[in-house]
Design an enzyme around this catalytic site. Structure first.
Site, PDB file in Angstrom:
ATOM      1  N   GLY A  53      21.774 106.503  44.694  1.00 52.08           N
ATOM      2  CA  GLY A  53      20.548 105.717  44.755  1.00 52.08           C
ATOM      3  C   GLY A  53      20.134 105.246  46.128  1.00 52.08           C
ATOM      4  O   GLY A  53      19.319 104.335  46.251  1.00 52.08           O
ATOM      5  N   TRP A  55      18.357 106.826  48.373  1.00 53.43           N
ATOM      6  CA  TRP A  55      16.943 107.126  48.661  1.00 53.43           C
ATOM      7  C   TRP A  55      16.044 106.157  47.892  1.00 53.43           C
ATOM      8  O   TRP A  55      15.017 105.716  48.397  1.00 53.43           O
ATOM      9  CB  TRP A  55      16.620 108.591  48.328  1.00 53.43           C
ATOM     10  CG  TRP A  55      17.020 109.522  49.443  1.00 53.43           C
ATOM     11  CD1 TRP A  55      17.996 109.292  50.351  1.00 53.43           C
ATOM     12  CD2 TRP A  55      16.430 110.780  49.771  1.00 53.43           C
ATOM     13  NE1 TRP A  55      18.072 110.352  51.228  1.00 53.43           N
ATOM     14  CE2 TRP A  55      17.139 111.276  50.898  1.00 53.43           C
ATOM     15  CE3 TRP A  55      15.400 111.548  49.226  1.00 53.43           C
ATOM     16  CZ2 TRP A  55      16.825 112.508  51.490  1.00 53.43           C
ATOM     17  CZ3 TRP A  55      15.098 112.786  49.807  1.00 53.43           C
ATOM     18  CH2 TRP A  55      15.798 113.259  50.933  1.00 53.43           C
ATOM     19  N   ASP A 110      18.333 110.977  37.355  1.00 53.64           N
ATOM     20  CA  ASP A 110      19.584 111.688  37.645  1.00 53.64           C
ATOM     21  C   ASP A 110      20.352 111.911  36.355  1.00 53.64           C
ATOM     22  O   ASP A 110      20.154 111.210  35.365  1.00 53.64           O
ATOM     23  CB  ASP A 110      20.444 110.912  38.634  1.00 53.64           C
ATOM     24  CG  ASP A 110      21.422 111.831  39.372  1.00 53.64           C
ATOM     25  OD1 ASP A 110      21.227 112.039  40.571  1.00 53.64           O
ATOM     26  OD2 ASP A 110      22.353 112.362  38.731  1.00 53.64           O
ATOM     27  N   ASP A 126      17.811 115.275  32.547  1.00 53.99           N
ATOM     28  CA  ASP A 126      17.967 116.566  33.201  1.00 53.99           C
ATOM     29  C   ASP A 126      16.604 116.997  33.734  1.00 53.99           C
ATOM     30  O   ASP A 126      15.652 117.149  32.964  1.00 53.99           O
ATOM     31  CB  ASP A 126      18.483 117.560  32.146  1.00 53.99           C
ATOM     32  CG  ASP A 126      18.647 118.959  32.701  1.00 53.99           C
ATOM     33  OD1 ASP A 126      18.288 119.183  33.874  1.00 53.99           O
ATOM     34  OD2 ASP A 126      19.123 119.822  31.954  1.00 53.99           O
ATOM     35  N   ASP A 163      17.214 114.719  46.847  1.00 52.69           N
ATOM     36  CA  ASP A 163      18.347 114.870  47.767  1.00 52.69           C
ATOM     37  C   ASP A 163      19.500 115.553  47.045  1.00 52.69           C
ATOM     38  O   ASP A 163      20.656 115.423  47.424  1.00 52.69           O
ATOM     39  CB  ASP A 163      18.756 113.473  48.276  1.00 52.69           C
ATOM     40  CG  ASP A 163      19.745 113.548  49.438  1.00 52.69           C
ATOM     41  OD1 ASP A 163      19.749 114.575  50.147  1.00 52.69           O
ATOM     42  OD2 ASP A 163      20.512 112.600  49.640  1.00 52.69           O
ATOM     43  N   LYS A 203      16.109 118.700  49.661  1.00 54.02           N
ATOM     44  CA  LYS A 203      17.219 119.265  50.447  1.00 54.02           C
ATOM     45  C   LYS A 203      17.229 120.778  50.298  1.00 54.02           C
ATOM     46  O   LYS A 203      16.966 121.318  49.228  1.00 54.02           O
ATOM     47  CB  LYS A 203      18.541 118.681  49.960  1.00 54.02           C
ATOM     48  CG  LYS A 203      19.734 119.147  50.778  1.00 54.02           C
ATOM     49  CD  LYS A 203      21.013 118.517  50.310  1.00 54.02           C
ATOM     50  CE  LYS A 203      21.097 117.063  50.745  1.00 54.02           C
ATOM     51  NZ  LYS A 203      22.402 116.475  50.448  1.00 54.02           N
TER      52      LYS A 203
END
Lengths: 359, 1051
Positions: A53, A55, A110, A126, A163, A203
């Site tokens: 967490g 970000w 997440d 998901d 990320d 990313k």
């Protein structure tokens, strides 16, 4: 590596603990913001693969609390420097004041459970699953109803960030593939909720065939750049793709029921001539023709102040440095139970015959 | 450029037949002869894509399916002349997703066999028939959103196949597909049978058993084995396919960890579970012994080991019905990761990240564990063994606590004991032994020494020393007539007695010839070697204190004793010298002494004679991958030097020539009585454990290397000796430095230097190739002295000196540059991770002298370079250059008085880290600097000495990722040929034209000559390699890759 030696080896690890970030990756987002001004005019954000967490913490502190960090500190610093040079002009150029933004909506998603953060809606879901979209839209707008509204959000979001990274196996081809799948999953979701002109940051592993991925992203965003924050080590393949000005092709309709795994670049930006430009700093750039329409090398931008800490350097610890505990302990690894079992059978380096330890 | 050779991780393996194995090594498919261990053929299968899997149809040995990423094709192997084969690649096909497995059916009702592939999103697609050209892949079952790490297809019949899929989130899906012919079109009906959370981590391996295997376990129809990130191996009963389960999506459950509770409803019965490796487990296989019917599971892990597990039924009513017992362990690869494997006829082939292909016999593996025998019940009253000595290849003489002597015959099914002597009082409670082929000597507390002659099985007294015998040492002096030399040392006696014995003659003659050697103070003799040179008898003794003393028996003092001529202290630090061997040198004036010690090293010392006096100089001394107890050595039948000793609880034998472990015996550790007799592919090891005699006989290597490997982790730096020997030094993340040669198209490792405690950062040779320098973390910078042409080891290496350490610092020495002042004196510039640099003077003596120190800014320095300022007219021109993670190069001046280095100018080239730097001289003192950046760019910078000016031409998108390696392959008349490499796995050849007459960089012209894919991931460095004919480059990273730069490219 012990806590203290890790402090020396990695300035950002130490800073993260000192500044209360859940992970050092917070600095990556802050440094991306310094370069790209990511949060300008942004109030609605989706943070994918958000756990633990850090970000979301950045989002919370900039958007909800209105703290002047990231781009804003950089501007403040610059402003202070300008003051030194031109004190007479300072009268009509006030530095902007910290100000919480209105109508901020941040949803963090997440698979892993994540400790709550004030003002942020956390979803354990998901990102590849079609059912996540209505869940997300409802979290953004409680009035949303899947029956009456289209899947494309009625109130789309300004920014989608991710990320996420898999646990790398060491088999480079596979790791690059799995990371690209994660990127596609994030992109597919972003395509469903992003407003026209919106931004997407994720990313990426800069490895083999990354230029194919760049070329495909270029089909849905007007600008695609790849950025490496200074807090990301030079030795790491990690970088961030910063896509701005979301512009899907005519007639494009996103859905998670039929996710994209590739986009065929339609127009070729192939040029065949070398070009030279002289930059302000005196360096002559030689641009080579990019001939394959399926490949495109996104412009690279290193971000973060050059005076910022170097993730690769060793740093002297300040006098009387006390090594702090991490803000959040790392998520339990899947082999946690195996470690516990081992301990029971004779300690971490126990006298068991298991595995190749002695072999 | 043309591709020559590479050694990269082996990511796919399959037996073509009994004699041929196929291996996927990067983009190349290779065929090896299994028995001869030779390469039969190599072919590039896909353009720019590594091979990830190979499957050979069981029933037809003409066709294999090869895949990598989404690409797949058929490959035919056609036998050609001289036992070689030709690999013929069929049309390349592309699936719409990453392929995880391909399954070939037996002959179907259509006639030919069918090949089906499963994708990473659990989709099923049919390959066109191998016989047809122009076919395409037919999707049968669409994929879903879940991402798989592994899957397996098993054909149940000619029209039905079963698929087991393991997801990234620990779920397993077992489903089947029935093919139907509907109006001439093939259709698939599919059904999910089981969907369940099988592990707590990603599932990396699944296998469905054959019905033969399942039959053995309670008459089941099929089993499923799974392995995972969570370090466990689990067995499931998936016999019942009548069950239906909703798919993962239909279940609408949240995937991911921590949501286990909700889906046990569709799980198959769990049969067994075991914690496997200490690392992630990549692969799992069933195997069964057709003779005994025993069923095994083989697991292959990130820890580069494979474990054999026996499946045994549990008797208890609680818990799982079966348990898995570890019955075998092999570690056939260096470093980490077994990426691929193949099984056929009880042979296991594995492919590692180290590039090796190893072959093991499955049955040998598991019976080896039971090779050790305790003394038989018939010999129950023999007592406890005290000492062992081999008297031939299969028999030992053994003394017992009671003082009895037995001849023990080892190789048979049962150990056979023959009494040689009943209890001898002098040997009671204490005895020592020494033996060579044909005879053994034994002595005890009363000082009486006995000789046992094997041909007559007789024991006779040979000497009376009067004191407790501390040690016996024996060596053969000549073969015909047989002459041996025996050294006896006694407790509390300052001399050792040397006997020359001709066992075939009568005793009396031999007894008279005794020499007394004066043992130096503090010297406890632990090893002995004898040599005859120009009529002199030379004796070398090794001591418990690490020193080696030598004697010339022709020299006597007034008491007719031989004092030591010289002592060489610290040969093995302060640890025991366990063995000494002598080899002749190339001239009469020299010989070589090889010694092993409990300091974990073995060493080679050059002995030269001046006026009959020996001078010893160590030319080689390195640590071994086991130890610190290195206990002995010898030569095998192929004259390879073998060293043996202990690693924790194992006895280990290492072949220095092949750099491979020959034998490993789980014996409990070094502190026991043991003896070892080497033979061709192993040997006999006997030891005492819990008062019992154990033996292990190895007649076959446990693992044979079809293709030897290199580093087990990614290579970080390389340097090639400039002296024409083309010795390649590579330093890797595994902290090892390897010295290798590249000859006849293959790499051969000569030595592995294990001294660094961190990954290696930089390597450089001195200009004459007699020194190698290496750096790493914790302020490590070592100076290695290289000596060539040493018998049996070829290249000798010693660590002669190291960078002074503050003791507290963990600074990495990122790079350094060495300039020779003369053959053994160097000036070294080193750059450190805390943004500092130091200039050192390293004289031949041990001490390093700090000449100057400098601080850069805050960023990590990555490269440095001495600038050769040969001209004197430029007094204030910079002395050196550095590059750093801030993308700048800086030039530095040195003021000698202040011992201070300070940068005089900084020039920005890259946006962030400069990862590679190379340079060459240009006319008029100018210099060309070429830099590779993390920013994908190559910078071409002209440095002109007048005004210390730097002008840069930047190629911003030279590569798609960080540019990590550069090499100039040719420079002539204003043109430079440059090779660059990047972690985008491209290798590019550039031609750079330079016209210094033009302003700035206007005269610099850059053309891309060519662009190729390398199979080396994570490229970190590159060097120019002189090939037997012409020139090439060596690209290193995860593997090593050789490219020839043809003359046609250099125009």
């Amino acid at each position: 590596m012990g806590k203290s030696s890790k402090d020396k080896r990695d300035a950002y690890y130490r800073l993260a603990k000192e500044q209360g970030w859940r992970a050092r990756s917070a600095f990556k987002l802050l440094q991306l913001d310094e370069e790209f001004n990511l949060f300008e005019g942004v109030t609605r954000v989706v943070d994918l693969c958000a756990a633990p967490g850090s970000w979301s913490q950045v989002l919370s502190r900039i958007l909800i609390k209105g703290e002047r960090i990231g781009r804003a500190t950089w501007e403040d610093k610059r402003y202070a420097e300008l003051l030194k040079i031109q004190p007479q002009d300072s009268a009509h150029e006030q530095p902007p004041r910290p100000e919480p933004r209105k109508d901020v909506k941040i949803v963090a998603i997440d698979l892993q459970p994540m400790s709550p953060l004030e003002g942020i809606t956390c979803l354990k879901a998901d990102i590849t699953h079609p059912s996540t979209i209505p869940l997300l839209l409802r979290a953004l707008d409680p009035s949303y109803s899947a029956e009456t509204s289209s899947i494309e959000a009625s109130h789309p979001v300004d920014l989608v960030i991710s990320d996420g990274a898999p646990d790398v196996t060491g088999l480079h081809d596979l790791d690059i593939y799995v990371q690209s799948q994660l990127l596609w999953a994030a992109l597919n979701l972003a395509l469903c909720v992003l407003k026209l002109g919106g931004r997407f940051v994720a990313k990426i592993f800069r490895g083999k065939d990354v230029d194919i991925l760049y070329a495909q992203l270029k089909c849905v965003f007007a600008r695609v750049e790849v950025a490496k924050p200074r807090s990301s080590r030079a030795s790491s393949v990690e970088a961030f793709i910063v896509c701005t000005d979301f512009r899907p092709p005519e007639g494009f309709k996103a859905s998670l029921d039929n996710p994209l795994q590739q986009i065929k670049p339609t127009t070729s930006s192939a040029d065949s001539e070398q070009t030279r430009t002289v930059r302000d700093d005196g360096i002559t750039e030689l641009h080579l023709p990019q001939t394959d329409p399926n490949r495109w090398i996104a412009p690279f931008l290193a971000c973060g102040d050059l005076s910022a800490f170097d993730a690769d350097a060793s740093h002297k610890l300040p006098e009387g440095h006390v090594s702090l505990d991490p803000v959040q302990p790392p998520t339990a690894p899947p082999y946690r139970r195996a470690l516990e079992e081992r301990k029971k059978m004779g300690g971490a380096y126990g006298k068991t015959k298991l595995g190749g330890g002695g072999g | 450029m043309q591709h020559e050779h590479h050694r990269v991780p082996v990511t796919a393996l399959a037996f073509w037949n009994e004699n041929v194995i196929l291996a996927g090594e990067g983009t190349l498919l290779k065929a090896y002869d299994v028995d001869r261990k030779t390469l039969l053929a190599a072919v590039e299968v896909f353009d720019g894509q590594a091979i990830h899997g190979i499957v050979v149809a069981e029933h037809e040995e003409t066709c294999a399916v090869v895949w990598g990423g989404p690409n797949v094709c058929y490959v035919e192997a056609i036998p050609s002349a001289k036992g070689s084969i030709e690999l013929k690649v069929g049309p390349r096909l592309e699936a719409n997703d990453w392929i995880l497995d391909v399954g070939c059916s037996g002959a179907s009702h259509h006639g030919g066999s069918l090949a089906m592939l499963v994708t990473a999103h659990n989709g099923l697609q049919m390959l066109p028939s191998s016989t047809l050209d122009g076919g395409k892949i037919e999707p049968l079952v669409p994929g879903s959103n879940c991402i798989l790490y592994c899957a397996e297809i098993r054909w149940l019949s000619g029209s039905q196949c079963l698929i087991a899929s393991g997801t990234a989130f620990g779920d397993v899906i077992v489903w089947s597909c029935i093919l139907k012919d509907v109006d001439g079109k093939l259709c698939a009906e599919y059904q999910t049978h089981y969907t369940f959370s099988a592990h707590e981590g990603s599932i990396f391996g699944v296998q469905i058993s054959s019905s033969e295997v399942a039959e053995r376990l309670g008459g089941r129809q099929r089993l499923l084995a799974t392995c995972s990130d969570d370090r466990t191996i689990r067995l499931w009963d998936v016999s019942d396919l009548s069950k239906g389960s909703p798919t993962l999506i239909e279940q609408q459950r949240q995937t991911g960890f921590g949501s286990i509770a909700d889906n046990d409803a569709y799980a198959p019965p769990s049969l067994g579970k075991v914690m496997g490796h200490m690392s992630r487990i990549w692969h799992i296989r069933f195997e069964h012994d057709t003779t005994t019917g025993d069923v095994f599971v083989l697991s292959f892990g990130e820890d580069a080991s494979n474990i054999i597990w026996a499946i045994t039924a549990n008797s208890g009513k609680t818990g799982l019905p079966y348990s898995l017992q570890q019955v075998g362990l092999q570690r056939p690869h260096n470093g980490k990761n077994i990426w691929s494997l193949a099984l056929k006829n009880h042979r296991v082939a594995t492919g590692g990240a180290d590039g090796a292909v190893s072959l093991q016999r499955f049955l040998t593996l598991q019976t080896d564990q039971d090779e050790s025998y305790s003394e038989g019940s018939a010999a129950k009253n023999i007592g406890v063994f005290r000492a062992y000595g081999f008297v031939d290849n299969a028999q030992i003489l053994a003394s017992t606590d009671r003082g009895s002597l037995y001849l023990v015959d080892l190789p048979g099914k049962d150990v056979v004991y023959t009494t040689i002597s009943d209890a001898i009082p002098g040997l009671r409670g204490y005895s020592v032994m020494a033996s060579i082929s044909g005879c053994a000597f034994v002595a005890g507390a009363d000082g009486e020494v006995w000789v046992y002659k094997h041909h007559s099985r007789t024991l006779t007294p040979i000497a009376t020393t009067g004191r407790k015998v501390a040690g016996l040492f024996v060596q053969q002096v000549s073969a015909n007539p047989l002459e041996i030399v025996l050294l006896i040392t006694n407790m509390g006696k300052s001399t050792a007695s040397l006997y020359y014995i001709e066992p075939d003659r009568s005793h009396d003659a031999s007894r008279s010839d005794v020499q007394e050697l004066c043992i130096p103070n503090g010297f406890v003799t632990t090893s002995f070697a004898h040599a005859r040179r120009e009529g002199h008898n030379l004796v070398f003794l090794g001591s418990r204190n690490g020193s080696i003393a030598n004697f010339d028996t022709t020299l006597k003092d007034e008491d007719d004793r031989t004092p030591h001529m010289s002592q060489y202290p610290g040969a093995h630090g302060v640890e025991t010298v366990t063995e000494i061997l002598i080899a002749p040198g190339s001239s009469d004036n020299e010989m070589y002494l090889t010694s092993s010690g409990r300091d974990g090293t073995y060493a080679v010392h050059e002995v030269t004679f001046v006026d009959q006096r020996p001078n010893m100089r160590t030319v080689h001394q390195i640590s071994l991958p086991f130890g610190p107890n290195i206990e002995g050595m010898g030569f095998n039948e192929q004259d390879h030097l073998w060293l043996w000793g202990f690693r924790s609880t194992q006895f280990v034998v290492l072949d220095i020539a092949t750099q491979q472990e020959v034998m490993a015996v789980e014996c409990g550790g070094a502190h026991r009585i043991w003896s070892f007799q080497p033979n061709r592919d192993g040997g006999i090891f006997v030891w005492t454990k819990a008062s019992k005699l154990y033996r292990q006989i190895q007649l076959q290597l446990p693992c044979e290397m079809i293709n030897p490997g290199g580093h087990g982790r990614e290579i970080k730096c390389t340097a090639i000796s400039p002296d024409g020997s083309r010795l390649i030094a590579t330093g890797a993340e595994d902290t090892d430095i390897k010295l290798s040669t590249y000859q006849n198209g293959t790499f051969r490792t000569l030595h592995t230097l294990q001294k660094h405690n961190t990954g290696i950062q930089h390597l450089q040779w001195s200009s004459n190739g007699s020194y190698l320098f290496s750096s790493g973390g914790f302020e490590e910078l070592f100076v290695w002295k290289i000596t060539k042409d040493i018998p049996s080891i070829n290249i000798g290496v010693i660590c002669e000196s190291k960078h002074p350490r503050s003791g507290t610092s963990d600074l990495r020495i990122m790079s350094f540059d060495v300039q020779d002042s003369d053959e053994a004196t160097f000036n070294i510039i080193a750059v450190y991770s805390d943004s500092t640099l130091r200039s050192w003077h390293k004289p031949q003596t041990q001490t390093w002298i700090l000449l100057a120190k400098g601080d850069y800014l805050t960023s990590c320095l990555t490269q440095c370079l001495h600038l050769n300022t040969t001209s004197t007219h430029l007094q204030d021109s910079p002395r050196l250059l550095t590059a750093s993670t801030d993308g700048h190069i800086a030039s530095w001046n040195h003021s000698d008085e202040l011992q201070r280095l300070s940068w005089s100018s900084r020039h920005k080239i890259h946006q962030n880290a400069i990862l590679a730097l190379t340079s060459c001289n240009l006319p008029t003192q100018s210099r060309l600097l070429i830099t590779g950046g993390d920013d994908n760019a190559i910078g071409i910078t002209l440095h002109r000495p007048d005004g210390n000016s730097f002008r840069t031409l930047l190629l911003p998108n030279a590569h798609a990722a960080a540019v990590t390696a550069l090499a100039i392959v040719k420079a002539d008349r204003g043109r430079v040929w440059l090779v660059s490499a990047s972690i985008d796995q491209r290798v590019k050849l550039w031609r750079v034209g330079i016209d210094l007459g033009k302003e700035g960089v206007d005269g610099v012209d850059v053309r891309l000559v060519g662009d190729w894919l390398t199979s080396v991931a994570d490229v970190s460095c590159m060097e120019v390699l002189e090939l037997e004919e012409g020139k090439g480059v060596l690209v290193c990273g995860v593997g090593m890759d050789v490219w020839r730069v043809g003359e046609d490219g250099l125009v």
